[in-house]
Design a protein around this motif. Structure first.
Motif, PDB file in Angstrom:
ATOM      1  N   TYR A 449      26.309  50.605 -28.994  1.00 27.48           N
ATOM      2  CA  TYR A 449      26.591  51.995 -29.341  1.00 27.48           C
ATOM      3  C   TYR A 449      25.314  52.830 -29.238  1.00 27.48           C
ATOM      4  O   TYR A 449      24.246  52.437 -29.711  1.00 27.48           O
ATOM      5  CB  TYR A 449      27.142  52.091 -30.763  1.00 27.48           C
ATOM      6  N   GLY A 450      25.434  53.989 -28.587  1.00 24.92           N
ATOM      7  CA  GLY A 450      24.311  54.909 -28.476  1.00 24.92           C
ATOM      8  C   GLY A 450      23.385  54.637 -27.320  1.00 24.92           C
ATOM      9  O   GLY A 450      22.437  55.402 -27.083  1.00 24.92           O
ATOM     10  N   GLU A 451      23.639  53.543 -26.581  1.00 23.86           N
ATOM     11  CA  GLU A 451      22.776  53.199 -25.444  1.00 23.86           C
ATOM     12  C   GLU A 451      23.422  53.623 -24.128  1.00 23.86           C
ATOM     13  O   GLU A 451      24.644  53.620 -23.993  1.00 23.86           O
ATOM     14  CB  GLU A 451      22.498  51.694 -25.425  1.00 23.86           C
ATOM     15  N   ASP A 452      22.600  53.969 -23.156  1.00 18.21           N
ATOM     16  CA  ASP A 452      23.100  54.350 -21.839  1.00 18.21           C
ATOM     17  C   ASP A 452      23.235  53.131 -20.944  1.00 18.21           C
ATOM     18  O   ASP A 452      22.661  52.067 -21.206  1.00 18.21           O
ATOM     19  CB  ASP A 452      22.151  55.360 -21.184  1.00 18.21           C
ATOM     20  N   GLY A 453      23.973  53.306 -19.847  1.00 18.64           N
ATOM     21  CA  GLY A 453      24.126  52.225 -18.889  1.00 18.64           C
ATOM     22  C   GLY A 453      25.097  51.177 -19.379  1.00 18.64           C
ATOM     23  O   GLY A 453      25.749  51.317 -20.422  1.00 18.64           O
ATOM     24  N   ASP A 501      42.540  57.437 -33.345  1.00 16.70           N
ATOM     25  CA  ASP A 501      43.328  56.800 -32.291  1.00 16.70           C
ATOM     26  C   ASP A 501      42.385  56.310 -31.195  1.00 16.70           C
ATOM     27  O   ASP A 501      41.775  57.119 -30.490  1.00 16.70           O
ATOM     28  CB  ASP A 501      44.319  57.816 -31.715  1.00 16.70           C
ATOM     29  N   PRO A 502      42.220  54.997 -31.028  1.00 20.48           N
ATOM     30  CA  PRO A 502      41.266  54.498 -30.026  1.00 20.48           C
ATOM     31  C   PRO A 502      41.624  54.884 -28.600  1.00 20.48           C
ATOM     32  O   PRO A 502      40.751  54.996 -27.743  1.00 20.48           O
ATOM     33  CB  PRO A 502      41.300  52.976 -30.219  1.00 20.48           C
ATOM     34  N   PHE A 503      42.938  55.134 -28.338  1.00 16.72           N
ATOM     35  CA  PHE A 503      43.358  55.493 -26.986  1.00 16.72           C
ATOM     36  C   PHE A 503      43.060  56.955 -26.666  1.00 16.72           C
ATOM     37  O   PHE A 503      43.137  57.365 -25.508  1.00 16.72           O
ATOM     38  CB  PHE A 503      44.847  55.201 -26.817  1.00 16.72           C
ATOM     39  N   LYS A 504      42.731  57.734 -27.685  1.00 12.52           N
ATOM     40  CA  LYS A 504      42.436  59.151 -27.490  1.00 12.52           C
ATOM     41  C   LYS A 504      41.004  59.488 -27.913  1.00 12.52           C
ATOM     42  O   LYS A 504      40.652  60.654 -28.075  1.00 12.52           O
ATOM     43  CB  LYS A 504      43.438  60.003 -28.268  1.00 12.52           C
ATOM     44  N   THR A 505      40.197  58.457 -28.103  1.00 13.07           N
ATOM     45  CA  THR A 505      38.802  58.618 -28.522  1.00 13.07           C
ATOM     46  C   THR A 505      37.878  58.427 -27.324  1.00 13.07           C
ATOM     47  O   THR A 505      38.165  57.607 -26.439  1.00 13.07           O
ATOM     48  CB  THR A 505      38.456  57.579 -29.621  1.00 13.07           C
ATOM     49  N   ASN A 506      36.794  59.164 -27.294  1.00 10.51           N
ATOM     50  CA  ASN A 506      35.770  58.929 -26.278  1.00 10.51           C
ATOM     51  C   ASN A 506      35.362  57.456 -26.346  1.00 10.51           C
ATOM     52  O   ASN A 506      34.971  56.969 -27.414  1.00 10.51           O
ATOM     53  CB  ASN A 506      34.557  59.830 -26.577  1.00 10.51           C
ATOM     54  N   PRO A 507      35.479  56.713 -25.261  1.00 14.30           N
ATOM     55  CA  PRO A 507      35.149  55.278 -25.302  1.00 14.30           C
ATOM     56  C   PRO A 507      33.770  54.979 -25.882  1.00 14.30           C
ATOM     57  O   PRO A 507      33.564  53.919 -26.475  1.00 14.30           O
ATOM     58  CB  PRO A 507      35.238  54.853 -23.832  1.00 14.30           C
ATOM     59  N   LYS A 508      32.826  55.895 -25.726  1.00 20.47           N
ATOM     60  CA  LYS A 508      31.480  55.694 -26.245  1.00 20.47           C
ATOM     61  C   LYS A 508      31.442  55.751 -27.770  1.00 20.47           C
ATOM     62  O   LYS A 508      30.438  55.381 -28.384  1.00 20.47           O
ATOM     63  CB  LYS A 508      30.522  56.747 -25.682  1.00 20.47           C
ATOM     64  N   GLU A 509      32.543  56.211 -28.391  1.00 19.71           N
ATOM     65  CA  GLU A 509      32.605  56.359 -29.848  1.00 19.71           C
ATOM     66  C   GLU A 509      33.508  55.318 -30.510  1.00 19.71           C
ATOM     67  O   GLU A 509      33.781  55.411 -31.710  1.00 19.71           O
ATOM     68  CB  GLU A 509      33.094  57.760 -30.210  1.00 19.71           C
ATOM     69  N   LEU A 510      33.983  54.338 -29.766  1.00 20.36           N
ATOM     70  CA  LEU A 510      34.901  53.342 -30.331  1.00 20.36           C
ATOM     71  C   LEU A 510      34.304  52.601 -31.518  1.00 20.36           C
ATOM     72  O   LEU A 510      35.008  52.247 -32.469  1.00 20.36           O
ATOM     73  CB  LEU A 510      35.318  52.348 -29.242  1.00 20.36           C
TER      74      LEU A 510
END
Length: 529
Positions: A449-453, A501-510
């Motif tokens: 979480y919080g990392e790029d790439g 809702d995980p299906f409607k959340t920015n994947p980077k914020e799961l």
């Protein structure tokens, strides 16, 4: 009275678009799944209504590889997981030493030199921090540990000690450093673990309460071979787990360690239908990447001698005998295997001695693969326990150990699913935090979480497939697809309710999604305030 869960989004996990508005539960079983129109057509006064407060309901999360009892013991130890400051580590050890009684062991868990700028404490460091008590500091992987001079003295281990089969004592200039690996840890762990049925019961209660807060409704766990008597562990489970008023509803599958397997089979150890089920015979084929003891076909890339291939716990012949032991009782095996050579050895054994009809062998971790191994696995009646959080814990340092070519097939979850291989998600807690949403985040993003790439993004899973690891795939592994893993009429009423809702959340914020309610057998066992 029947229960009505409403005011949220209900995902059945049939597919990512299959959503409903409510669920009726009667006596721990799902009676009906309701649309908004269905809700309008019923008299809600006839139900105990439970408000989901706009949350997202999923089938109850199940951890397919964890050490539940070990997690309870970990919660009572000096916890070093995630520590990035060596002075904090030392201070925790010093403060704990002040609380010990004469002869008591100091046990710490979760030491990780990769988070400490590579600093590796040794026995002389531990002697300065605690010289009057035996000390064991377990590395986060639990396949390596540091012990102090007092611990070595208690067990009467001196510099001329020889390495045991499947383990090693680290030496520098012929002198013990205090680092011990795999089977060499066992005598220290046995003496440090002074547990009985009463203390184990308390550890188990604490562990299950801890797991509830992450939405976990059940687990496949391996605890039976690490304490003095398996009966103490089994009795603790029978005391704590169940549907009686003084018990905690929690679905458990118990792997049976090879060291107690024959005894349990011969004594016809009993379990509890629906709550405490027996599972395969567990053993280890190799070590772990942290201590460079995972068994590899080629030497470790960062080993200047080119001679370190890791650690084989058994020869091929001895591993075959372990498999035959389970087969003698018409049983399946569950094998810890990190390196590609360990995987190859295990596959050789189970191809030679196949699982009994209707059973499937369990491949635990199965971390390092290649195209040949993937194809072999896909053709066998096996199930795989994978740990998505290992991606974020092991990268990037593991690439230095195995090189980029082998790293490409570390944790290749999408390739496994594409080949039809059944994989379930776990944390291996207390190795990793037992939070399935951290696992979902890692499987989707292949990065912390919080990392790029991302680390080999071609192996990333969709959000639906990542959540499936803890729901429908976990049900496949348990062979309970007729009653678990989905929200469906006639299925067990085990649910996880999330704040987003995980299906409607920015994947980077799961990773930030939290459980708000955990429901087992229709009963709310955890509710976030």
């Amino acid at each position: 009275m029947k229960k009505l869960f409403k005011n949220g989004t209900v995902y059945t996990m049939n597919h990512s678009e299959d959503t409903y508005a409510g669920v009726i539960v009667d006596n721990g079983i799902i009676e009906a799944v309701l649309s908004q129109e269905d809700l309008k057509g019923i008299n809600q006064n006839n139900f105990e209504v439970i408000d989901l407060n706009g949350g997202t309901m999923l089938p109850g999360f199940v951890e397919t590889h964890i050490h539940v009892m070990g997690t309870g013991v970990w919660l009572s130890s000096v916890i070093l997981n995630g520590e990035t400051n060596i002075e904090n580590v030392k201070e925790k050890i010093k403060q704990k030493a002040k609380t010990l009684e004469a002869g008591e062991w100091l046990v710490a868990e979760g030491y990780d030199e990769n988070l400490l700028n590579g600093i590796r404490l040794d026995k002389s460091d531990l002697d300065e921090l605690c010289k009057d008590h035996p000390v064991i500091i377990k590395r986060v992987c639990r396949h390596a540990a540091i012990v102090n001079s007092k611990a070595l003295e208690v067990i009467n281990i001196q510099d001329d000690v020889e390495n045991p089969d499947g383990g090693s004592y680290e030496k520098r200039n012929g002198q013990l450093t205090g680092w011990v690996y795999d089977t060499a840890m066992e005598p220290f762990e046995e003496l440090a673990s002074n547990e009985d049925e009463q203390s184990l019961t308390k550890h188990l209660e604490r562990a299950i309460d801890y797991l509830y807060q992450f939405g976990i409704t059940g687990s496949h766990t391996e605890d039976l071979g690490y304490y003095e008597d398996y009966k103490d562990v089994l009795n603790a489970y029978k005391t704590v787990v169940g549907d009686k008023d003084n018990q905690r509803p929690f679905r458990v599958r118990l792997l049976r360690h090879f060291s107690v397997y024959e005894q349990m089979m011969d004594e016809q150890a009993t379990f509890v239908d629906g709550w405490l089920e027996p599972d395969a015979m567990k053993f280890y084929a190799d070590g772990a990447f942290g201590g460079s003891t995972a068994l590899m076909k080629e030497s470790y890339s960062n080993d200047p001698t080119g001679e370190n291939y890791g650690l084989a716990i058994y020869t091929q012949e001895a591993l075959n005998e372990k498999v035959k032991l389970a087969r003698n009782y018409d049983g399946a095996i569950a094998v810890h295997m990190i390196g590609d050579k360990a995987c190859e050895m295990v596959l050789d054994a189970i191809e030679k001695y196949p699982a009994p009809k209707g059973l499937r062998d369990r491949l635990i971790h199965i971390s390092t693969l290649n195209e040949t191994l993937l194809n072999r696995v896909s053709k066998l009646p096996v199930i795989c326990d994978v740990q998505p959080q290992f991606i974020t814990s092991d990268f990037p340092w593991v690439q230095e150990k195995v090189g980029n070519e082998r790293a490409r097939y570390l944790y290749p979850f999408k390739s496994m699913l594409d080949l039809g291989i059944i994989i379930g998600g776990g944390s291996d807690a207390p190795i990793e935090t037992p939070n399935p949403m951290l696992g979902v985040h890692a499987a989707v993003n292949r990065q912390s979480y919080g990392e790029d790439g991302a680390y080999f993004i071609e192996e990333a899973l969709s959000i639906f497939d990542a959540i499936s690891l803890y729901t429908t795939q976990a049900s496949e592994i348990a062979q309970t697809t007729d009653r678990t893993g989905k929200i469906k009429s006639g299925y067990e009423a085990d649910f996880t309710v999330l704040d987003k809702d995980p299906f409607k959340t920015n994947p980077k914020e799961l990773a930030n999604i939290q459980a708000t309610k955990t429901i087992v057998n229709g009963k709310i066992v955890y509710e976030r305030v």
